[in-house]
Design a protein around this motif. Structure first.
Motif, PDB file in Angstrom:
ATOM      1  N   GLN A   6     -97.119 -53.908  -3.434  1.00  9.11           N
ATOM      2  CA  GLN A   6     -96.309 -53.348  -4.520  1.00  9.11           C
ATOM      3  C   GLN A   6     -95.130 -54.284  -4.757  1.00  9.11           C
ATOM      4  O   GLN A   6     -94.467 -54.706  -3.805  1.00  9.11           O
ATOM      5  CB  GLN A   6     -95.811 -51.959  -4.134  1.00  9.11           C
ATOM      6  N   ASN A   8     -91.548 -54.685  -6.851  1.00 10.25           N
ATOM      7  CA  ASN A   8     -90.559 -53.868  -7.569  1.00 10.25           C
ATOM      8  C   ASN A   8     -89.544 -54.672  -8.372  1.00 10.25           C
ATOM      9  O   ASN A   8     -88.660 -54.076  -8.978  1.00 10.25           O
ATOM     10  CB  ASN A   8     -89.787 -52.999  -6.562  1.00 10.25           C
ATOM     11  N   GLU A   9     -89.638 -56.004  -8.338  1.00 13.81           N
ATOM     12  CA  GLU A   9     -88.610 -56.818  -8.991  1.00 13.81           C
ATOM     13  C   GLU A   9     -89.237 -57.810  -9.959  1.00 13.81           C
ATOM     14  O   GLU A   9     -90.360 -58.272  -9.754  1.00 13.81           O
ATOM     15  CB  GLU A   9     -87.792 -57.599  -7.952  1.00 13.81           C
ATOM     16  N   TYR A  40     -94.288 -52.584 -10.378  1.00 14.33           N
ATOM     17  CA  TYR A  40     -93.519 -51.399 -10.751  1.00 14.33           C
ATOM     18  C   TYR A  40     -92.061 -51.801 -11.007  1.00 14.33           C
ATOM     19  O   TYR A  40     -91.654 -52.924 -10.699  1.00 14.33           O
ATOM     20  CB  TYR A  40     -93.641 -50.356  -9.637  1.00 14.33           C
ATOM     21  N   HIS A  41     -91.265 -50.867 -11.498  1.00 19.56           N
ATOM     22  CA  HIS A  41     -89.862 -51.157 -11.856  1.00 19.56           C
ATOM     23  C   HIS A  41     -89.829 -52.432 -12.724  1.00 19.56           C
ATOM     24  O   HIS A  41     -90.750 -52.657 -13.509  1.00 19.56           O
ATOM     25  CB  HIS A  41     -88.994 -51.324 -10.597  1.00 19.56           C
ATOM     26  N   ALA A  84     -93.508 -47.774 -16.671  1.00 22.72           N
ATOM     27  CA  ALA A  84     -92.457 -48.774 -16.433  1.00 22.72           C
ATOM     28  C   ALA A  84     -92.577 -49.919 -17.436  1.00 22.72           C
ATOM     29  O   ALA A  84     -91.571 -50.467 -17.890  1.00 22.72           O
ATOM     30  CB  ALA A  84     -92.564 -49.304 -15.005  1.00 22.72           C
ATOM     31  N   ARG A  87     -91.495 -48.835 -21.252  1.00 20.06           N
ATOM     32  CA  ARG A  87     -90.047 -48.677 -21.478  1.00 20.06           C
ATOM     33  C   ARG A  87     -89.312 -50.002 -21.375  1.00 20.06           C
ATOM     34  O   ARG A  87     -88.153 -50.102 -21.734  1.00 20.06           O
ATOM     35  CB  ARG A  87     -89.450 -47.600 -20.555  1.00 20.06           C
ATOM     36  N   ARG A  88     -89.992 -51.050 -20.883  1.00 18.85           N
ATOM     37  CA  ARG A  88     -89.363 -52.375 -20.806  1.00 18.85           C
ATOM     38  C   ARG A  88     -89.940 -53.353 -21.847  1.00 18.85           C
ATOM     39  O   ARG A  88     -89.745 -54.554 -21.741  1.00 18.85           O
ATOM     40  CB  ARG A  88     -89.524 -52.947 -19.399  1.00 18.85           C
ATOM     41  N   LEU A 115     -99.516 -44.699 -12.504  1.00 20.47           N
ATOM     42  CA  LEU A 115     -98.991 -44.690 -11.139  1.00 20.47           C
ATOM     43  C   LEU A 115    -100.012 -44.215 -10.110  1.00 20.47           C
ATOM     44  O   LEU A 115     -99.902 -44.514  -8.924  1.00 20.47           O
ATOM     45  CB  LEU A 115     -97.770 -43.761 -11.076  1.00 20.47           C
ATOM     46  N   LEU A 118    -101.296 -46.778  -7.833  1.00 20.37           N
ATOM     47  CA  LEU A 118    -100.485 -47.151  -6.667  1.00 20.37           C
ATOM     48  C   LEU A 118    -100.811 -46.241  -5.487  1.00 20.37           C
ATOM     49  O   LEU A 118    -101.001 -46.704  -4.358  1.00 20.37           O
ATOM     50  CB  LEU A 118     -98.991 -47.057  -7.025  1.00 20.37           C
TER      51      LEU A 118
ATOM     52  N   ALA B  18     -82.661 -48.137 -11.847  1.00 16.84           N
ATOM     53  CA  ALA B  18     -83.765 -47.221 -12.176  1.00 16.84           C
ATOM     54  C   ALA B  18     -84.576 -46.817 -10.941  1.00 16.84           C
ATOM     55  O   ALA B  18     -85.534 -46.064 -11.058  1.00 16.84           O
ATOM     56  CB  ALA B  18     -84.691 -47.882 -13.203  1.00 16.84           C
ATOM     57  N   TYR B  19     -84.184 -47.302  -9.747  1.00 17.01           N
ATOM     58  CA  TYR B  19     -85.014 -47.046  -8.568  1.00 17.01           C
ATOM     59  C   TYR B  19     -85.232 -45.556  -8.316  1.00 17.01           C
ATOM     60  O   TYR B  19     -86.345 -45.121  -8.041  1.00 17.01           O
ATOM     61  CB  TYR B  19     -84.401 -47.683  -7.324  1.00 17.01           C
ATOM     62  N   GLU B  22     -87.485 -43.774 -10.947  1.00 23.73           N
ATOM     63  CA  GLU B  22     -88.866 -44.258 -10.910  1.00 23.73           C
ATOM     64  C   GLU B  22     -89.543 -43.931  -9.576  1.00 23.73           C
ATOM     65  O   GLU B  22     -90.764 -43.840  -9.506  1.00 23.73           O
ATOM     66  CB  GLU B  22     -88.924 -45.755 -11.277  1.00 23.73           C
ATOM     67  N   GLU B  25     -90.732 -40.363 -10.116  1.00 26.42           N
ATOM     68  CA  GLU B  25     -91.946 -40.346 -10.946  1.00 26.42           C
ATOM     69  C   GLU B  25     -93.196 -40.587 -10.093  1.00 26.42           C
ATOM     70  O   GLU B  25     -94.222 -39.947 -10.289  1.00 26.42           O
ATOM     71  CB  GLU B  25     -91.846 -41.399 -12.071  1.00 26.42           C
ATOM     72  N   VAL B  26     -93.094 -41.489  -9.129  1.00 25.25           N
ATOM     73  CA  VAL B  26     -94.235 -41.738  -8.235  1.00 25.25           C
ATOM     74  C   VAL B  26     -94.530 -40.502  -7.394  1.00 25.25           C
ATOM     75  O   VAL B  26     -95.683 -40.099  -7.234  1.00 25.25           O
ATOM     76  CB  VAL B  26     -93.978 -42.934  -7.286  1.00 25.25           C
ATOM     77  N   ILE B  29     -96.378 -37.888  -9.428  1.00 25.88           N
ATOM     78  CA  ILE B  29     -97.776 -38.285  -9.658  1.00 25.88           C
ATOM     79  C   ILE B  29     -98.573 -38.125  -8.367  1.00 25.88           C
ATOM     80  O   ILE B  29     -99.698 -37.607  -8.358  1.00 25.88           O
ATOM     81  CB  ILE B  29     -97.859 -39.765 -10.119  1.00 25.88           C
ATOM     82  N   LEU B 132     -93.359 -46.046   1.128  1.00 27.59           N
ATOM     83  CA  LEU B 132     -92.983 -46.715  -0.120  1.00 27.59           C
ATOM     84  C   LEU B 132     -91.470 -46.710  -0.202  1.00 27.59           C
ATOM     85  O   LEU B 132     -90.843 -45.673  -0.095  1.00 27.59           O
ATOM     86  CB  LEU B 132     -93.589 -45.982  -1.315  1.00 27.59           C
ATOM     87  N   PHE B 134     -87.921 -47.487  -2.082  1.00 26.92           N
ATOM     88  CA  PHE B 134     -87.291 -47.638  -3.395  1.00 26.92           C
ATOM     89  C   PHE B 134     -85.783 -47.725  -3.251  1.00 26.92           C
ATOM     90  O   PHE B 134     -85.195 -46.948  -2.561  1.00 26.92           O
ATOM     91  CB  PHE B 134     -87.637 -46.452  -4.307  1.00 26.92           C
TER      92      PHE B 134
END
Lengths: 133, 134
Positions: A6, A8-9, A40-41, A84, A87-88, A115, A118, B18-19, B22, B25-26, B29, B132, B134
């Motif tokens: 995953q 995130n950046e 993600y993110h 994600a 929205r970006r 998601l 994931l 936004a961490y 978001e 949200e995970v 889900i 996970l 965040f």
């Protein structure tokens, strides 16, 4: 071993995607499987086919694309989170059409999905490795 | 599908990045996958479940109320780092009263929040299949 990753950046601002790439490359070279890479993110920005770094710098997006991580059906397993991404301002052809927007920027070696992918990666893989802050 | 122990580590405050949203949200889900889910709040992540959040002044959606829905999704293991609270001058009384209904105990309402030391949290984390962060 079966790994998923995953990220995130976003690229260039942060080393997460580079580190994850080095990890994936080393894992594949050592005979391991990368089941899926999930972006993600701000990590969704790693999938922009418009990324144009200076010539003397690495191209983070193409590096991922060249690893060619795919499933048995030949679909890319470089997966970009749809919520994600949208929205970006990251759209593939189908999302652009659906939203009445001209043009799209997701590199063809990546695909957009939810998601749930994931979570599924976490369930299916021996290890899920997270790269980010 | 196999059941695994999933832990979501929340380390950032609700706003500013936004961490937090978001991550939530995970979690929501993931609830559909019927896995064994727990959440941990460490460092500035403890601010995510502070009672009385108000975002009127910053033009952002106040998503803190969503945490109250977790109990309905059978997500009722919320671990909060005691050290992280103390470092920020916070106590259990500053947190939202997050609860779930225990179906094995005549639907009695019970708290989902458990304050644990970092040492205990470390043990809980090592018992997980997937963490996970965040």
């Amino acid at each position: 071993m079966k790994f998923s990753i995953q990220i995130n950046e976003g690229p260039y601002q942060h080393q997460a995607s580079d580190s994850a790439y080095q990890f994936a490359k080393a894992a594949i070279a050592a005979g391991h499987e990368i089941f899926r890479v999930f972006f993600y993110h701000d990590g969704v920005n790693n999938a922009s086919r418009f990324t144009m770094p200076p010539q003397d710098d690495r191209n983070v997006v193409n590096q991922w694309a060249e690893l060619g991580i795919k499933n048995a059906d030949g679909e890319p397993e470089l997966v970009v989170c749809i919520a994600a991404a949208l929205r970006r301002g990251m759209l593939d052809e189908s999302e652009a059409k659906k939203n009445g927007i001209e043009g799209n920027n997701i590199h063809p070696a990546f695909r957009i999905s939810g998601l749930g992918q994931l979570i599924e990666a976490g369930i299916q893989s021996d290890r899920l490795v997270v790269f980010g802050d | 599908m196999a059941t695994k122990k999933f832990m979501y580590l929340n380390r950032k405050a609700s706003y500013g990045t936004a961490y937090a949203i978001e991550s939530l949200e995970v979690v929501l889900i993931a609830a559909a996958f019927e896995q064994d889910v727990s959440l941990a709040f460490i460092d500035d992540g403890v601010y995510q479940i502070i009672e009385g959040q108000n975002t009127d002044g910053i033009g952002m959606k106040n998503f803190s109320k969503t945490f109250h829905a977790l109990g309905d999704y059978d997500i009722n293991k919320l671990y909060v780092s005691a050290e992280s609270l103390e470092e920020r001058g916070l106590t259990a009384d500053d947190l939202m009263p997050l609860v779930y209904e225990d179906e094995d105990d005549d639907w009695a309402e019970k708290t989902s929040v458990k304050i644990v030391s970092n040492a205990e949290l470390s043990k809980i984390m090592s018992d997980q299949d997937v963490c996970l962060s965040f």
